[in-house]
Design a protein around this motif. Structure first.
Motif, PDB file in Angstrom:
ATOM      1  N   ILE A   1       0.864  -1.175   0.000  1.00  0.00           N
ATOM      2  CA  ILE A   1       0.000   0.000   0.000  1.00  0.00           C
ATOM      3  C   ILE A   1       0.897   1.220   0.000  1.00  0.00           C
ATOM      4  O   ILE A   1       1.917   1.256   0.694  1.00  0.00           O
ATOM      5  CB  ILE A   1      -0.958   0.010   1.211  1.00  0.00           C
ATOM      6  CG1 ILE A   1      -1.903   1.222   1.144  1.00  0.00           C
ATOM      7  CG2 ILE A   1      -0.204  -0.018   2.540  1.00  0.00           C
ATOM      8  CD1 ILE A   1      -3.025   1.177   2.172  1.00  0.00           C
TER       9      ILE A   1
ATOM     10  N   SER B   1      -4.958   2.631   7.594  1.00  0.00           N
ATOM     11  CA  SER B   1      -5.809   2.498   6.415  1.00  0.00           C
ATOM     12  C   SER B   1      -6.824   1.370   6.577  1.00  0.00           C
ATOM     13  O   SER B   1      -6.463   0.246   6.939  1.00  0.00           O
ATOM     14  CB  SER B   1      -4.949   2.233   5.186  1.00  0.00           C
ATOM     15  OG  SER B   1      -5.757   1.949   4.070  1.00  0.00           O
TER      16      SER B   1
ATOM     17  N   GLN C   1      -8.185  -0.262   4.263  1.00  0.00           N
ATOM     18  CA  GLN C   1      -7.941  -1.302   3.254  1.00  0.00           C
ATOM     19  C   GLN C   1      -7.110  -2.467   3.795  1.00  0.00           C
ATOM     20  O   GLN C   1      -7.078  -3.540   3.208  1.00  0.00           O
ATOM     21  CB  GLN C   1      -7.223  -0.708   2.030  1.00  0.00           C
ATOM     22  CG  GLN C   1      -8.131   0.120   1.141  1.00  0.00           C
ATOM     23  CD  GLN C   1      -8.000   1.607   1.441  1.00  0.00           C
ATOM     24  OE1 GLN C   1      -7.590   1.983   2.535  1.00  0.00           O
ATOM     25  NE2 GLN C   1      -8.369   2.445   0.501  1.00  0.00           N
TER      26      GLN C   1
ATOM     27  N   THR D   1      -5.156  -1.439  -2.680  1.00  0.00           N
ATOM     28  CA  THR D   1      -6.207  -0.471  -3.004  1.00  0.00           C
ATOM     29  C   THR D   1      -6.683  -0.610  -4.442  1.00  0.00           C
ATOM     30  O   THR D   1      -7.376   0.263  -4.950  1.00  0.00           O
ATOM     31  CB  THR D   1      -5.705   0.970  -2.791  1.00  0.00           C
ATOM     32  OG1 THR D   1      -4.706   1.277  -3.781  1.00  0.00           O
ATOM     33  CG2 THR D   1      -5.123   1.159  -1.412  1.00  0.00           C
TER      34      THR D   1
ATOM     35  N   SER E   1     -17.750  -5.309   0.451  1.00  0.00           N
ATOM     36  CA  SER E   1     -16.308  -5.478   0.591  1.00  0.00           C
ATOM     37  C   SER E   1     -15.964  -6.775   1.300  1.00  0.00           C
ATOM     38  O   SER E   1     -16.667  -7.196   2.222  1.00  0.00           O
ATOM     39  CB  SER E   1     -15.726  -4.310   1.393  1.00  0.00           C
ATOM     40  OG  SER E   1     -14.332  -4.472   1.589  1.00  0.00           O
TER      41      SER E   1
ATOM     42  N   ARG F   1     -12.636  -6.825   2.204  1.00  0.00           N
ATOM     43  CA  ARG F   1     -11.374  -6.386   2.817  1.00  0.00           C
ATOM     44  C   ARG F   1     -11.612  -5.595   4.100  1.00  0.00           C
ATOM     45  O   ARG F   1     -10.654  -5.263   4.804  1.00  0.00           O
ATOM     46  CB  ARG F   1     -10.536  -5.597   1.812  1.00  0.00           C
ATOM     47  CG  ARG F   1     -10.971  -4.191   1.556  1.00  0.00           C
ATOM     48  CD  ARG F   1     -10.132  -3.560   0.442  1.00  0.00           C
ATOM     49  NE  ARG F   1     -10.682  -3.882  -0.865  1.00  0.00           N
ATOM     50  CZ  ARG F   1      -9.964  -4.017  -1.966  1.00  0.00           C
ATOM     51  NH1 ARG F   1      -8.660  -3.870  -1.935  1.00  0.00           N
ATOM     52  NH2 ARG F   1     -10.532  -4.311  -3.120  1.00  0.00           N
TER      53      ARG F   1
ATOM     54  N   CYS G   1     -14.641   1.991   2.394  1.00  0.00           N
ATOM     55  CA  CYS G   1     -13.335   2.419   1.894  1.00  0.00           C
ATOM     56  C   CYS G   1     -13.436   2.617   0.394  1.00  0.00           C
ATOM     57  O   CYS G   1     -14.360   2.105  -0.249  1.00  0.00           O
ATOM     58  CB  CYS G   1     -12.230   1.418   2.242  1.00  0.00           C
ATOM     59  SG  CYS G   1     -12.292  -0.138   1.312  1.00  0.00           S
TER      60      CYS G   1
ATOM     61  N   VAL H   1     -11.497   2.133  -3.306  1.00  0.00           N
ATOM     62  CA  VAL H   1     -10.447   1.390  -4.012  1.00  0.00           C
ATOM     63  C   VAL H   1     -10.526   1.753  -5.490  1.00  0.00           C
ATOM     64  O   VAL H   1     -11.535   2.266  -5.973  1.00  0.00           O
ATOM     65  CB  VAL H   1     -10.595  -0.141  -3.835  1.00  0.00           C
ATOM     66  CG1 VAL H   1     -10.503  -0.521  -2.366  1.00  0.00           C
ATOM     67  CG2 VAL H   1     -11.890  -0.652  -4.442  1.00  0.00           C
TER      68      VAL H   1
ATOM     69  N   GLU I   1     -16.416   0.523  -1.483  1.00  0.00           N
ATOM     70  CA  GLU I   1     -16.705  -0.774  -0.883  1.00  0.00           C
ATOM     71  C   GLU I   1     -17.350  -0.573   0.481  1.00  0.00           C
ATOM     72  O   GLU I   1     -16.919   0.279   1.261  1.00  0.00           O
ATOM     73  CB  GLU I   1     -15.433  -1.607  -0.756  1.00  0.00           C
ATOM     74  CG  GLU I   1     -14.888  -2.048  -2.092  1.00  0.00           C
ATOM     75  CD  GLU I   1     -13.898  -3.205  -1.988  1.00  0.00           C
ATOM     76  OE1 GLU I   1     -13.617  -3.820  -3.023  1.00  0.00           O
ATOM     77  OE2 GLU I   1     -13.425  -3.496  -0.865  1.00  0.00           O
TER      78      GLU I   1
ATOM     79  N   ASP J   1      -9.208   8.113   3.249  1.00  0.00           N
ATOM     80  CA  ASP J   1      -8.225   7.980   2.166  1.00  0.00           C
ATOM     81  C   ASP J   1      -7.254   9.152   2.141  1.00  0.00           C
ATOM     82  O   ASP J   1      -6.413   9.234   1.249  1.00  0.00           O
ATOM     83  CB  ASP J   1      -8.957   7.880   0.825  1.00  0.00           C
ATOM     84  CG  ASP J   1      -8.251   6.958  -0.150  1.00  0.00           C
ATOM     85  OD1 ASP J   1      -7.593   5.999   0.292  1.00  0.00           O
ATOM     86  OD2 ASP J   1      -8.350   7.191  -1.374  1.00  0.00           O
TER      87      ASP J   1
END
Length: 253
Positions: free
Chosen positions: A52, A63, A65, A103, A150, A152, A159, A161, A190, A225
């Motif tokens: 990432i 984060s 993610q 991401t 999502s 993740r 989040c 992506v 997501e 983000d």
């Protein structure tokens, strides 16, 4: 950082430089690790070296993610130098293992078992949440390529992506900032179908309130983000309306 510049520019010595380089990761604490260390401890079913990129280690560690990767004990490279956004997408592999941004696109986590004690994050959405996602997809279509469940996220509600064939989000920001990319691709939002917040929002019957909630979830994802809401005035108005509605509901009961 100099070694990383060499990884990007020196194709002939790339594998040697990758072997010499050291990286902060989700498993390194305050130290650094080699890619050889990373590959040696990859989880059964893990197919890629995950990374990432971002502007600081603190931001990267927080984060959303990363949540699904942590739940499965998958190590992720934390790449906070500007050059990281350029070499990582251009390196084909290290010892036969490709590189993949966390991401970007769908997270291929279903082949890796969760860490003992960690709840799986692949539960199907309820019909009510599915209906809200379909509503949000329409309400936010001018801003997003898609809205989807999502796999993740385990704690955060949302989040952002990149689309499956899109640029890594940090690279896209850098290219825009340098004037080398005029228009950013629309990202994917997501949604964590198991989030109590999402389930509460999905139960809202009033369409205006549902639209406000959908936009606020998008702005929440933008803030997570490292960005700002695209329209701060609209963000504040939506937040105020939902607060007022919540307080009015509480007063009536």
């Amino acid at each position: 950082t100099v070694l990383k510049e060499g990884i990007y520019e020196d194709f002939e010595r790339r594998q040697q430089l990758l072997g010499l380089a050291r990286f902060h990761t989700t498993a390194s604490g305050e130290g650094v690790r080699t890619l050889k260390d990373y590959v040696a401890e990859m989880k059964p079913g893990q197919e890629a070296i995950y990374y990432i990129t971002g502007s600081s280690l603190d931001q990267l560690r927080a984060s959303p993610q990363l949540e699904g990767f942590r739940a499965r004990g998958i190590e992720v490279l934390l790449l906070a130098d500007p050059v990281d956004s350029f070499w990582a997408p251009n390196v084909q592999d290290f010892e036969g293992r490709g590189f993949k941004s966390v991401t970007q696109g769908l997270a291929a986590l279903d082949k890796v078992e969760p860490v003992e004690g960690q709840a799986p994050d692949t539960a199907a959405a309820t019909p009510q949440v599915e209906a809200f996602i379909a509503f949000a997809r329409t309400a936010l279509e001018s801003e997003l390529a898609d809205v989807r469940v999502s796999n993740r996220l385990t704690e955060s509600a949302v989040c952002l992506v990149a689309a499956d064939d899109g640029l890594d989000r940090q690279l896209e920001k850098l290219l825009q900032g340098a004037g080398r990319l005029q228009t950013a691709a629309r990202p994917v939002l997501e949604i964590n179908a198991e989030s109590r917040l999402v389930q509460s929002i999905a139960a809202i019957a009033d369409d205006r309130a549902r639209a406000d909630a959908a936009w606020l979830l998008l702005d929440e994802a933008r803030i997570l983000d490292g960005d700002k809401p695209s329209n701060p005035r609209a963000f504040a108005d939506r937040l105020s309306r939902l607060f007022e509605q919540a307080l009015a509901t509480k007063a009536s009961t």
